[in-house]
Design an enzyme around this catalytic site. Structure first.
Site, PDB file in Angstrom:
ATOM      1  N   ASP A 161       0.853  -1.182   0.000  1.00 30.28           N
ATOM      2  CA  ASP A 161       0.000   0.000   0.000  1.00 30.28           C
ATOM      3  C   ASP A 161       0.893   1.236   0.000  1.00 30.28           C
ATOM      4  OD1 ASP A 161      -1.736   2.092   0.582  1.00 30.28           O
ATOM      5  OD2 ASP A 161      -2.834   1.002   2.132  1.00 30.28           O
TER       6      ASP A 161
ATOM      7  N   SER B  16      -0.857  15.193 -13.786  1.00 34.65           N
ATOM      8  CA  SER B  16      -2.031  15.138 -14.666  1.00 34.65           C
ATOM      9  C   SER B  16      -2.287  16.509 -15.270  1.00 34.65           C
ATOM     10  CB  SER B  16      -3.264  14.707 -13.870  1.00 34.65           C
ATOM     11  OG  SER B  16      -4.432  14.780 -14.668  1.00 34.65           O
TER      12      SER B  16
ATOM     13  N   TYR C 161      -9.579  16.160  -6.611  1.00 34.76           N
ATOM     14  CA  TYR C 161      -8.598  15.386  -7.381  1.00 34.76           C
ATOM     15  C   TYR C 161      -7.646  16.328  -8.116  1.00 34.76           C
ATOM     16  CZ  TYR C 161      -6.558  12.686 -11.177  1.00 34.76           C
ATOM     17  OH  TYR C 161      -5.660  12.131 -12.067  1.00 34.76           O
TER      18      TYR C 161
ATOM     19  N   LYS D  96      -3.304  16.690  -8.020  1.00 31.03           N
ATOM     20  CA  LYS D  96      -2.394  16.639  -9.158  1.00 31.03           C
ATOM     21  C   LYS D  96      -1.665  17.972  -9.349  1.00 31.03           C
ATOM     22  CE  LYS D  96      -2.813  12.358 -10.212  1.00 31.03           C
ATOM     23  NZ  LYS D  96      -1.646  11.457 -10.018  1.00 31.03           N
TER      24      LYS D  96
END
Length: 247
Positions: free
Chosen positions: A57, A137, A150, A154
């Site tokens: 993890d 991203s 999100y 990024k």
């Protein structure tokens, strides 16, 4: 072979972008270790490319430390780290995102890089250098609505890559970031927030000048270049692999 005799660790390497990166690195001569929460998937990819797999993890420091140790070559080297593991919540209004979803976003997308840096940095400093590639991203450059939290993770990855590059340059550790546009991965439907139909894909593709989504090979090839000696004077860059989306 462009990565001959190099050792590499790729997180999230059991599928999608990560699997393509691992396969490409192995093809180009690197000894690749894959770390993924999906242990069976990691083992399958590792068996296919002649690499090693570690079930773990990325949000856990101990798991990251174990992966770094496993990835080191016989001489203790770890030349390349690709922080690829990532997660998103489903595209939805900002007020519908739960605190649990918010925490997991930052744990997987940002905290994992914190843990990896603390684990791999002593190794790279001791050997006189290395290369770290973070998968950011275009969401952190030209964000879409419905993915605000999100997008913010990024944006953090994009910026921390530059900051790491400046701080670690004296150690001859290069740090770069690859920023993909939306791709046909397991997270596609979550990013879109609508069913994965040809019609809905077409709507997203219409915003990309080159007329298609990113493919795993696109991200893998970008990472290959940044990991290779051909990019020895490149650090702190955000390489947009986006078909022109962020123009």
């Amino acid at each position: 072979m462009r990565l001959k005799d190099k050792t590499a660790l790729v997180t999230g390497g059991a599928s999608g972008f990560g699997a393509a990166i691992a396969e490409t690195f192995a093809r180009e001569g690197a000894a690749v270790t894959i770390m993924d929460l999906n242990g069976d998937g990691a083992e399958a990819v590792a068996a296919r490319i002649g690499g090693k797999a570690v079930q773990g993890d990325v949000t856990k420091a101990a798991d990251i430390e174990a992966a770094v140790k496993a990835a080191q070559g016989p001489d203790g080297r770890l030349d390349i780290v690709v922080n690829n593991a990532g997660w998103t919540h489903r595209n939805k209004p900002i007020m519908d995102v739960t605190e649990e979803e918010f925490d997991r976003l930052y744990d997987v997308n940002v905290r994992s890089i914190f843990h990896m840096t603390r684990a791999c940095l002593p190794v790279m400093r001791a050997q006189g250098g290395g290369t770290i590639i973070n998968i950011g991203s275009t969401a952190g450059i030209r964000p879409r609505p419905g993915l605000t939290w999100y997008n913010s993770t990024k944006g953090a990855v994009n910026l921390l890559s530059k900051s790491m590059a400046v701080e670690l340059a004296p150690d001859r550790i290069r740090v770069n970031c690859v920023a993909p546009v939306i791709g046909a991965t397991g997270l596609l439907e979550s990013f879109m927030g609508v069913p994965d139909t040809p019609e809905n894909r077409a709507k997203f593709v219409s915003t990309i000048p080159l007329g298609r989504m990113s493919e795993p090979r696109d991200i893998a090839n970008a990472c290959l270049y940044l990991a290779s000696d051909e990019a020895e004077f490149i650090t702190g860059t955000i390489l947009e692999v986006d078909g022109g989306r962020t123009i």
